[in-house]
Design an enzyme around this catalytic site. Sequence first.
Site, PDB file in Angstrom:
ATOM      1  N   GLU A  58       0.839  -1.214   0.000  1.00  0.00           N
ATOM      2  CA  GLU A  58       0.000   0.000   0.000  1.00  0.00           C
ATOM      3  C   GLU A  58       0.868   1.256   0.000  1.00  0.00           C
ATOM      4  O   GLU A  58       2.093   1.192   0.076  1.00  0.00           O
ATOM      5  CB  GLU A  58      -0.953  -0.050   1.198  1.00  0.00           C
ATOM      6  CG  GLU A  58      -1.866  -1.259   1.109  1.00  0.00           C
ATOM      7  CD  GLU A  58      -2.950  -1.312   2.176  1.00  0.00           C
ATOM      8  OE1 GLU A  58      -2.856  -0.584   3.193  1.00  0.00           O
ATOM      9  OE2 GLU A  58      -3.902  -2.096   1.981  1.00  0.00           O
ATOM     10  N   GLU A  99      -1.553 -10.426  -5.873  1.00  0.00           N
ATOM     11  CA  GLU A  99      -1.552 -11.237  -7.102  1.00  0.00           C
ATOM     12  C   GLU A  99      -0.692 -10.586  -8.175  1.00  0.00           C
ATOM     13  O   GLU A  99       0.102 -11.229  -8.854  1.00  0.00           O
ATOM     14  CB  GLU A  99      -2.976 -11.395  -7.654  1.00  0.00           C
ATOM     15  CG  GLU A  99      -3.931 -12.124  -6.737  1.00  0.00           C
ATOM     16  CD  GLU A  99      -4.681 -11.187  -5.805  1.00  0.00           C
ATOM     17  OE1 GLU A  99      -4.063 -10.256  -5.245  1.00  0.00           O
ATOM     18  OE2 GLU A  99      -5.891 -11.393  -5.626  1.00  0.00           O
ATOM     19  N   CYS A 145      -1.915  -5.031  -5.549  1.00  0.00           N
ATOM     20  CA  CYS A 145      -2.399  -6.261  -4.910  1.00  0.00           C
ATOM     21  C   CYS A 145      -1.308  -7.334  -4.913  1.00  0.00           C
ATOM     22  O   CYS A 145      -0.389  -7.319  -5.742  1.00  0.00           O
ATOM     23  CB  CYS A 145      -3.598  -6.821  -5.674  1.00  0.00           C
ATOM     24  SG  CYS A 145      -5.077  -5.816  -5.567  1.00  0.00           S
TER      25      CYS A 145
HETATM   26  N1  THU Z   1      -5.957  -6.819  -2.126  1.00  0.00           N
HETATM   27  C1  THU Z   1      -5.121  -7.739  -2.677  1.00  0.00           C
HETATM   28  O1  THU Z   1      -3.904  -7.704  -2.475  1.00  0.00           O
HETATM   29  N2  THU Z   1      -5.664  -8.686  -3.477  1.00  0.00           N
HETATM   30  C2  THU Z   1      -7.001  -8.832  -3.715  1.00  0.00           C
HETATM   31  O2  THU Z   1      -7.391  -9.639  -4.526  1.00  0.00           O
HETATM   32  C3  THU Z   1      -7.950  -8.011  -2.955  1.00  0.00           C
HETATM   33  C4  THU Z   1      -7.379  -6.779  -2.364  1.00  0.00           C
HETATM   34  C5  THU Z   1      -5.367  -5.802  -1.253  1.00  0.00           C
HETATM   35  C6  THU Z   1      -5.397  -4.407  -1.779  1.00  0.00           C
HETATM   36  C7  THU Z   1      -5.357  -3.594  -0.509  1.00  0.00           C
HETATM   37  O3  THU Z   1      -4.014  -3.431  -0.106  1.00  0.00           O
HETATM   38  C8  THU Z   1      -6.067  -4.466   0.508  1.00  0.00           C
HETATM   39  O4  THU Z   1      -6.081  -5.771  -0.031  1.00  0.00           O
HETATM   40  C9  THU Z   1      -7.494  -4.037   0.806  1.00  0.00           C
HETATM   41  O5  THU Z   1      -8.210  -3.884  -0.355  1.00  0.00           O
END
Ligand code: THU
Length: 133
Positions: free
Chosen positions: A43, A54, A52
Amino acid sequence: MYKEIIKKAIDAKAKSYSPYSKFSVGAAVITEDGVMYSGCNIENAAYTPTICAERTAIFKAISEGNRIIKKIAIIGSTKDTFPCGVCRQVIREFQSEDMEIIVANSLEDYKVFKLEELLPYSFGPDKLKKESD
Ligand code: THU
């Protein structure tokens, strides 16, 4: 069979940088030649630069020259964390024909999906080909 990739995702989740959402996510991919890459969500104080887990894992594979993803495992902070829409589209770009998406809660508790189930009627590289090409 899925334990190794799930373990890799669990280990990556521990490295998550998510001070704003406090929602840690880990992911791992296995590429066509059997190499594993993992990633966590990262973040940012400005929020939108966040990436994210993935996509971190996939981009690590791509930037190392491995473009075909055979399996991807995801583990989040609540039960059954599915890839977001943006990540589904990125997975679409680099999927192998028989790719599996493993939504994990633990080494023993997971579900396996095909991308077609999570992203039906998708837009992919083949759609850019015109009849005149
Ligand atoms: N997030 C992921 O890393 N992967 C996902 O598939 C869903 C969301 C992360 C983004 C953000 O840092 C946190 O989860 C909350 O949305």
